[in-house]
Scaffold this active site. Structure first.
Site, PDB file in Angstrom:
ATOM      1  N   GLU A  92       1.638   1.504  37.966  1.00 20.46           N
ATOM      2  CA  GLU A  92       1.671   0.422  36.963  1.00 20.46           C
ATOM      3  C   GLU A  92       1.537   1.003  35.555  1.00 20.46           C
ATOM      4  OE1 GLU A  92      -1.511  -1.936  38.949  1.00 20.46           O
ATOM      5  OE2 GLU A  92       0.045  -3.477  39.089  1.00 20.46           O
ATOM      6  N   ALA A 149      -4.535   7.925  40.954  1.00 19.71           N
ATOM      7  CA  ALA A 149      -4.681   7.250  42.263  1.00 19.71           C
ATOM      8  C   ALA A 149      -4.903   5.747  42.118  1.00 19.71           C
ATOM      9  CB  ALA A 149      -5.833   7.875  43.041  1.00 19.71           C
ATOM     10  N   LEU A 178      -6.332   1.984  40.879  1.00 19.19           N
ATOM     11  CA  LEU A 178      -7.605   1.290  40.673  1.00 19.19           C
ATOM     12  C   LEU A 178      -8.762   2.044  41.331  1.00 19.19           C
ATOM     13  CD1 LEU A 178      -8.963  -1.521  39.891  1.00 19.19           C
ATOM     14  CD2 LEU A 178      -8.441  -2.219  42.227  1.00 19.19           C
ATOM     15  N   GLU A 199      -1.434  -1.400  47.893  1.00 18.65           N
ATOM     16  CA  GLU A 199      -2.283  -2.589  47.761  1.00 18.65           C
ATOM     17  C   GLU A 199      -2.335  -3.402  49.053  1.00 18.65           C
ATOM     18  OE1 GLU A 199      -0.434  -1.316  45.419  1.00 18.65           O
ATOM     19  OE2 GLU A 199      -1.427  -1.512  43.483  1.00 18.65           O
TER      20      GLU A 199
HETATM   21  C1  1HE Z   1     -10.822   7.397  44.795  1.00 14.13           C
HETATM   22  C2  1HE Z   1      -9.539   6.836  44.669  1.00 14.13           C
HETATM   23  C3  1HE Z   1      -9.458   5.491  44.227  1.00 14.13           C
HETATM   24  C4  1HE Z   1      -9.286   8.852  45.382  1.00 14.13           C
HETATM   25  N1  1HE Z   1     -10.616   4.855  43.933  1.00 14.13           N
HETATM   26  N2  1HE Z   1     -11.941   6.729  44.496  1.00 14.13           N
HETATM   27  N3  1HE Z   1      -5.362   3.505  45.326  1.00 14.13           N
HETATM   28  C5  1HE Z   1      -5.235   3.986  46.565  1.00 14.13           C
HETATM   29  O1  1HE Z   1      -5.296   3.285  47.551  1.00 14.13           O
HETATM   30  C6  1HE Z   1      -5.088   5.483  46.671  1.00 14.13           C
HETATM   31  C7  1HE Z   1      -6.318   6.068  47.328  1.00 14.13           C
HETATM   32  N4  1HE Z   1      -6.309   7.519  47.223  1.00 14.13           N
HETATM   33  C8  1HE Z   1      -5.603   8.313  48.051  1.00 14.13           C
HETATM   34  O2  1HE Z   1      -4.830   7.877  48.880  1.00 14.13           O
HETATM   35  C9  1HE Z   1      -5.804   9.790  47.907  1.00 14.13           C
HETATM   36  O3  1HE Z   1      -7.057  10.009  47.242  1.00 14.13           O
HETATM   37  C10 1HE Z   1      -4.677  10.495  47.118  1.00 14.13           C
HETATM   38  C11 1HE Z   1      -3.400  10.544  47.938  1.00 14.13           C
HETATM   39  C12 1HE Z   1      -4.415   9.838  45.773  1.00 14.13           C
HETATM   40  C13 1HE Z   1      -5.133  11.953  46.799  1.00 14.13           C
HETATM   41  O4  1HE Z   1      -5.518  12.608  48.005  1.00 14.13           O
HETATM   42  P1  1HE Z   1      -6.420  13.940  47.913  1.00 14.13           P
HETATM   43  O5  1HE Z   1      -6.504  14.487  49.310  1.00 14.13           O
HETATM   44  O6  1HE Z   1      -5.931  14.823  46.824  1.00 14.13           O
HETATM   45  O7  1HE Z   1      -7.888  13.434  47.400  1.00 14.13           O
HETATM   46  P2  1HE Z   1      -9.024  12.679  48.250  1.00 14.13           P
HETATM   47  O8  1HE Z   1      -9.839  13.682  49.006  1.00 14.13           O
HETATM   48  O9  1HE Z   1      -8.492  11.517  49.011  1.00 14.13           O
HETATM   49  O10 1HE Z   1      -9.911  12.034  47.065  1.00 14.13           O
HETATM   50  C14 1HE Z   1     -10.803  12.810  46.263  1.00 14.13           C
HETATM   51  C15 1HE Z   1     -11.924  11.893  45.815  1.00 14.13           C
HETATM   52  O11 1HE Z   1     -11.371  10.876  44.983  1.00 14.13           O
HETATM   53  C16 1HE Z   1     -12.590  11.162  46.972  1.00 14.13           C
HETATM   54  O12 1HE Z   1     -13.935  10.954  46.607  1.00 14.13           O
HETATM   55  P3  1HE Z   1     -15.129  11.897  47.196  1.00 14.13           P
HETATM   56  O13 1HE Z   1     -16.379  11.375  46.554  1.00 14.13           O
HETATM   57  O14 1HE Z   1     -15.067  11.715  48.702  1.00 14.13           O
HETATM   58  O15 1HE Z   1     -14.766  13.305  46.774  1.00 14.13           O
HETATM   59  C17 1HE Z   1     -11.890   9.818  46.997  1.00 14.13           C
HETATM   60  O16 1HE Z   1     -12.672   8.778  47.563  1.00 14.13           O
HETATM   61  C18 1HE Z   1     -11.695   9.581  45.501  1.00 14.13           C
HETATM   62  N5  1HE Z   1     -10.620   8.649  45.233  1.00 14.13           N
HETATM   63  N6  1HE Z   1      -8.610   7.746  45.052  1.00 14.13           N
HETATM   64  C19 1HE Z   1     -11.810   5.470  44.074  1.00 14.13           C
HETATM   65  N7  1HE Z   1      -8.287   4.876  44.043  1.00 14.13           N
HETATM   66  C20 1HE Z   1      -5.198  -3.298  38.793  1.00 14.13           C
HETATM   67  S1  1HE Z   1      -4.678  -3.451  40.401  1.00 14.13           S
HETATM   68  C21 1HE Z   1      -4.233  -1.875  40.965  1.00 14.13           C
HETATM   69  C22 1HE Z   1      -4.415  -1.833  42.442  1.00 14.13           C
HETATM   70  C23 1HE Z   1      -4.421  -0.436  42.960  1.00 14.13           C
HETATM   71  O17 1HE Z   1      -4.316   0.543  42.249  1.00 14.13           O
HETATM   72  S2  1HE Z   1      -4.565  -0.318  44.664  1.00 14.13           S
HETATM   73  C24 1HE Z   1      -4.322   1.375  45.001  1.00 14.13           C
HETATM   74  C25 1HE Z   1      -5.610   2.134  45.008  1.00 14.13           C
END
Ligand code: 1HE
Length: 260
Positions: free
Chosen positions: A109, A59, A61, A129
């Site tokens: 990435e 997922a 960062l 992003e």
């Molecule tokens: C996270 C992250 C994360 C999940 N950082 N905690 N990335 C994103 O913007 C993607 C954000 N994530 C999502 O959109 C979804 O989590 C997914 C589509 C990937 C998966 O969905 P799902 O339904 O399987 O899982 P969920 O219920 O959303 O997430 C489970 C847990 O993981 C939940 O935490 P919890 O404590 O509530 O159980 C989420 O908060 C956590 N989680 N993704 C932190 N990314 C060097 S620059 C790079 C820049 C980027 O990568 S920007 C893109 C960031």
């Protein structure tokens, strides 16, 4: 290690992203472990596979950690990702990424730093992003843009578009699409093929091709001739060329045939 698993299958090292409860979101400690794992794999294997444990590849960062950073800490964080992903892309061994579920943000990435990408039909690709108020920082503007082209990446970032595995293949983001649950075994088989090549050829393929792509045609052809000559005069090349001429090495397979 807390966030990474390492296994070996013959000459192939398997690195597993192992933080499934956070969808393999990459924190600072996670990316540092990844560097240690890449170094260990290079020391012991001839090719590597990177895959995600749990329902998704990655997922991106760790947003919870990122939100607390100062701008300068953010720069250092981005440069750390660049260093570690560069170790993979321009290291000593070829890497195959086995993709399923979310391959988003920094996950894309990371996948773009591997040399071959295999997606199963559950994989989806996005660069959210823009929606998060940030920019790519793990190399996508260089690596992912070179794979799919700037126009497609701009569209993904501006509109939040998410694309499926078939579209990703059409866009050159992935090279193989396989049935659900099959990306890891396919990636291991492909890495096994690469591991059987001459090490010097693999090194030239992964290190010279992306550099030559960034050169002018004239410079690229000049550099190519030296690499071709250097590899062709190695003892391993002599052995492999003679093996073919004396019918001890397999012929080129037709598509769909087993390699000889
Ligand atoms: C996270 C992250 C994360 C999940 N950082 N905690 N990335 C994103 O913007 C993607 C954000 N994530 C999502 O959109 C979804 O989590 C997914 C589509 C990937 C998966 O969905 P799902 O339904 O399987 O899982 P969920 O219920 O959303 O997430 C489970 C847990 O993981 C939940 O935490 P919890 O404590 O509530 O159980 C989420 O908060 C956590 N989680 N993704 C932190 N990314 C060097 S620059 C790079 C820049 C980027 O990568 S920007 C893109 C960031």
């Amino acid at each position: 290690m807390k966030y990474i698993t390492i296994e070996s299958r013959g000459d192939v090292a398997l690195i597993g992203l192992n933080r499934p409860e956070k969808r393999n979101a990459i924190s600072d400690a996670f990316v540092e472990e990844l560097e240690v794992a890449i170094n260990a794999a290079e020391a012991s294997a001839k090719a590597g596979v990177i895959h995600g444990i749990g329902p998704h590849f990655c997922a991106g960062l760790d947003l919870a950690e990122h939100v607390k950073k100062t701008p300068f800490e953010g720069v250092h964080g981005s440069r750390r990702w660049h260093r570690v992903f560069d170790r993979m892309q321009r290291g000593r061994i070829p890497w195959v990424a086995a993709l399923h579920g979310a391959v988003v943000g920094g996950g894309l990435e990371l996948a773009s730093s591997a040399h071959i990408r295999v997606a199963d039909t559950t994989a989806f690709f996005a660069l959210p992003e823009g929606q998060r108020g940030i920019f790519v920082g793990g190399g996508a503007s260089v690596r992912s843009a070179r794979l799919m082209g700037v126009a497609r990446m701009t569209d993904m970032m501006l509109t939040g578009r998410s694309v499926d595995a078939a579209t990703a293949e059409r866009w050159n983001l992935v090279q193989y699409v396989v049935d659900e649950g099959k990306s890891l075994e396919t990636a291991i088989a492909l890495a096994g093929n690469a591991a059987s090549n001459a090490e010097i050829s693999n090194y030239a393929i992964i290190n010279a091709l992306p550099r030559i792509q960034d050169m002018s045609s004239d410079d690229g052809l000049f550099v190519e001739s030296f690499i071709a000559s250097f590899t062709a005069t190695s003892p391993e090349a002599e052995e492999r060329l003679n093996a073919f001429l004396t019918k001890k090495a397999g012929k080129v397979a037709r598509p769909g045939e087993e390699r000889g």
